[in-house]
Design an enzyme around this catalytic site. Structure first.
Site, PDB file in Angstrom:
ATOM      1  CB  SER A  42     -20.793 -44.110   5.931  1.00  0.00           C
ATOM      2  OG  SER A  42     -20.608 -44.294   7.312  1.00  0.00           O
ATOM      3  CE1 TYR A  77     -15.355 -42.373   4.968  1.00  0.00           C
ATOM      4  CE2 TYR A  77     -16.431 -42.312   7.122  1.00  0.00           C
ATOM      5  CZ  TYR A  77     -16.256 -42.900   5.884  1.00  0.00           C
ATOM      6  OH  TYR A  77     -16.996 -44.014   5.564  1.00  0.00           O
ATOM      7  CE  LYS A 125     -17.817 -42.625   2.070  1.00  0.00           C
ATOM      8  NZ  LYS A 125     -17.546 -43.152   0.733  1.00  0.00           N
TER       9      LYS A 125
HETATM   10  C1  UD1 Z   1     -15.885 -46.267  12.252  1.00  0.00           C
HETATM   11  C2  UD1 Z   1     -16.050 -44.838  11.853  1.00  0.00           C
HETATM   12  C3  UD1 Z   1     -17.175 -44.747  10.841  1.00  0.00           C
HETATM   13  C4  UD1 Z   1     -16.857 -45.630   9.643  1.00  0.00           C
HETATM   14  C5  UD1 Z   1     -16.670 -47.064  10.159  1.00  0.00           C
HETATM   15  C6  UD1 Z   1     -16.292 -48.041   9.060  1.00  0.00           C
HETATM   16  C7  UD1 Z   1     -15.316 -43.537  13.815  1.00  0.00           C
HETATM   17  C8  UD1 Z   1     -15.739 -42.629  14.918  1.00  0.00           C
HETATM   18  N1  UD1 Z   1     -16.303 -44.019  13.034  1.00  0.00           N
HETATM   19  O1  UD1 Z   1     -17.073 -46.693  12.884  1.00  0.00           O
HETATM   20  O2  UD1 Z   1     -17.324 -43.407  10.410  1.00  0.00           O
HETATM   21  O3  UD1 Z   1     -17.898 -45.573   8.722  1.00  0.00           O
HETATM   22  O4  UD1 Z   1     -15.633 -47.091  11.138  1.00  0.00           O
HETATM   23  O5  UD1 Z   1     -14.973 -47.868   8.651  1.00  0.00           O
HETATM   24  O6  UD1 Z   1     -14.150 -43.834  13.663  1.00  0.00           O
HETATM   25  N2  UD1 Z   1     -13.304 -50.170  19.470  1.00  0.00           N
HETATM   26  C9  UD1 Z   1     -12.551 -50.520  20.565  1.00  0.00           C
HETATM   27  N3  UD1 Z   1     -11.201 -50.695  20.406  1.00  0.00           N
HETATM   28  C10 UD1 Z   1     -10.580 -50.521  19.205  1.00  0.00           C
HETATM   29  C11 UD1 Z   1     -11.364 -50.163  18.075  1.00  0.00           C
HETATM   30  C12 UD1 Z   1     -12.715 -49.976  18.252  1.00  0.00           C
HETATM   31  O7  UD1 Z   1     -13.070 -50.674  21.661  1.00  0.00           O
HETATM   32  O8  UD1 Z   1      -9.356 -50.675  19.137  1.00  0.00           O
HETATM   33  C13 UD1 Z   1     -14.759 -49.992  19.626  1.00  0.00           C
HETATM   34  C14 UD1 Z   1     -15.227 -48.584  19.295  1.00  0.00           C
HETATM   35  O9  UD1 Z   1     -15.188 -47.772  20.430  1.00  0.00           O
HETATM   36  C15 UD1 Z   1     -16.641 -48.874  18.820  1.00  0.00           C
HETATM   37  C16 UD1 Z   1     -16.567 -50.272  18.196  1.00  0.00           C
HETATM   38  O10 UD1 Z   1     -15.383 -50.850  18.714  1.00  0.00           O
HETATM   39  O11 UD1 Z   1     -17.502 -48.953  19.894  1.00  0.00           O
HETATM   40  C17 UD1 Z   1     -16.488 -50.243  16.687  1.00  0.00           C
HETATM   41  O12 UD1 Z   1     -15.433 -49.379  16.302  1.00  0.00           O
HETATM   42  P1  UD1 Z   1     -14.935 -49.255  14.791  1.00  0.00           P
HETATM   43  O13 UD1 Z   1     -14.695 -50.602  14.227  1.00  0.00           O
HETATM   44  O14 UD1 Z   1     -13.803 -48.280  14.774  1.00  0.00           O
HETATM   45  O15 UD1 Z   1     -16.193 -48.678  14.038  1.00  0.00           O
HETATM   46  P2  UD1 Z   1     -17.033 -47.327  14.300  1.00  0.00           P
HETATM   47  O16 UD1 Z   1     -16.316 -46.426  15.228  1.00  0.00           O
HETATM   48  O17 UD1 Z   1     -18.405 -47.735  14.655  1.00  0.00           O
END
Ligand code: UD1
Length: 345
Positions: free
Chosen positions: A128, A153, A157
């Site tokens: 990742s 997590y 990795k």
């Molecule tokens: C997350 C994990 C990462 C993992 C990846 C794939 C964290 C901090 N990181 O990445 O380690 O490899 O998932 O499973 O959890 N967002 C919203 N509302 C929501 C959900 C997300 O605004 O309800 C935003 C988040 O703030 C972020 C973006 O959407 O900016 C992507 O979020 P997400 O899909 O959770 O992925 P990551 O956080 O990038």
């Protein structure tokens, strides 16, 4: 004769897409999975797409006796793609030992079993971009420093990559670690996709569950980041593009084209999109007006992530092909199939 490949975690999200891709490239696939976060029904859906039912065994890889027995019964495996792991960042903070035990013991057991494979010990490892932590520079190349992990997590990795690196340097093991950016979307058949357990943490399953009415509204975490619209930027990649990269990486080792015992590649599209752009793409492709609101920043979120994919493009000859709209469209079709009970009958 078709080459036999073991896919661990092959009923999971990325694993299932990779099994189909392997089958469509003429490989014979054997799947092991403990079904902790997936369903055996996925095997039938894989067979519906490819016309071939992969051999499946329910095995928990932390059980060395069971894994040894599996390898004794399945001679002639020429490569392993290892997905089986826990992946919920938040849960890993709550229950770190659960994550260290499952993710690391499974890998150690696998690596011990693979010593019996001799020259067939070829491993593609599911890693990742979380190993880069908060980046100093964008886009991220593979030369960017690996930083202290932001969660247990992420640490599993990082440690896994380090173990593989040490072992590949000292034994016949050949390995490629693939560092995914943000995998989203679903198979074009809408028969495979992401199956979050409980309330989704990730953006796209939360969007599609909100649109279908399972969740009330999406919370957009933070609107004061230093980005054009104030929301975080990620490099979203279609899961089918990701699956293809695994097959290419495996073939690279089967064809003795790899240039080191352990190679590492970033897998992304190289393009970043903000949360608001992701929502706009979803609304455009689905025709659904999404209910959402701004909320506080989520602790641990990085402002921007974007892959430099030059190395994967040049060395693997692989490039992500699908754009954000296709990712959203496929995720929505999968959510609708789930709502129609595709996993129930
Ligand atoms: C997350 C994990 C990462 C993992 C990846 C794939 C964290 C901090 N990181 O990445 O380690 O490899 O998932 O499973 O959890 N967002 C919203 N509302 C929501 C959900 C997300 O605004 O309800 C935003 C988040 O703030 C972020 C973006 O959407 O900016 C992507 O979020 P997400 O899909 O959770 O992925 P990551 O956080 O990038």
């Amino acid at each position: 004769m078709a080459k036999k490949i073991l896919v661990t975690g092959g009923t999971g999200y990325i694993g299932s897409h990779t099994v189909v891709e392997l089958q469509q490239n003429g490989f014979e696939v054997v799947v092991i999975d403990n079904l902790a976060n997936s369903s055996q029904k996925i095997i039938e859906l894989i067979a519906r797409i490819s016309g071939k039912r992969p051999l499946f065994e329910k095995i928990d890889m932390t059980d060395k006796v069971l894994l040894d027995d599996f390898f004794l019964r399945h001679r002639g495996i020429e490569g392993v793609i290892h997905f089986a792991a826990f992946k919920a960042v938040g849960e890993s903070v709550e229950k770190p030992l659960k994550y260290y035990h499952n993710n690391l013991v499974s890998l150690i057991n696998l690596l011990e079993c693979m010593t019996g494979m001799g020259a067939n010990a070829r491993l593609v490892f599911s890693s990742s971009c979380t190993v880069y932590g908060e980046p100093d520079q964008l886009p991220l190349t593979e030369k960017a420093p690996v930083k202290k992990a932001m969660s247990p997590y992420g640490n599993t990795k990082k440690i896994s990559e380090e173990m593989i690196h040490d072992i590949a340097g000292r034994t016949p093991l050949q390995a490629i670690s693939l560092r995914y950016f943000n995998p989203i979307g679903a198979h074009e058949s809408a028969l495979l996709g992401e199956l979050p357990l409980g309330v989704p943490n990730n953006l796209v399953p939360f969007i599609t569950q909100t649109a279908i009415g399972i969740r009330d509204q999406l919370r957009v975490f933070g609107n004061d980041y230093n980005t054009p619209d104030g929301t975080c930027i990620r490099d979203y990649i279609h899961v089918s593009d990701l699956a293809k990269a695994h097959v290419v990486a495996l073939k690279r080792m089967l064809d003795h084209q790899n240039e080191a015992p352990h190679e590492v590649f970033n897998l992304g599209t190289g393009t970043g999109y903000s949360v608001l752009e992701a929502i706009a793409s979803f609304e455009k492709t689905s025709g659904v007006a999404l209910k959402w609101t701004f909320d506080e920043r989520r602790p641990g979120d990085v402002e921007q992530l974007r892959a430099d994919t030059t190395l994967a493009n040049l060395r693997l000859g692989w490039k992500a092909e699908k754009g954000l709209d296709e990712m959203m469209d496929s995720a929505w079709k999968w959510e609708q199939n789930l709502a129609a009970g595709i996993l129930n009958d």
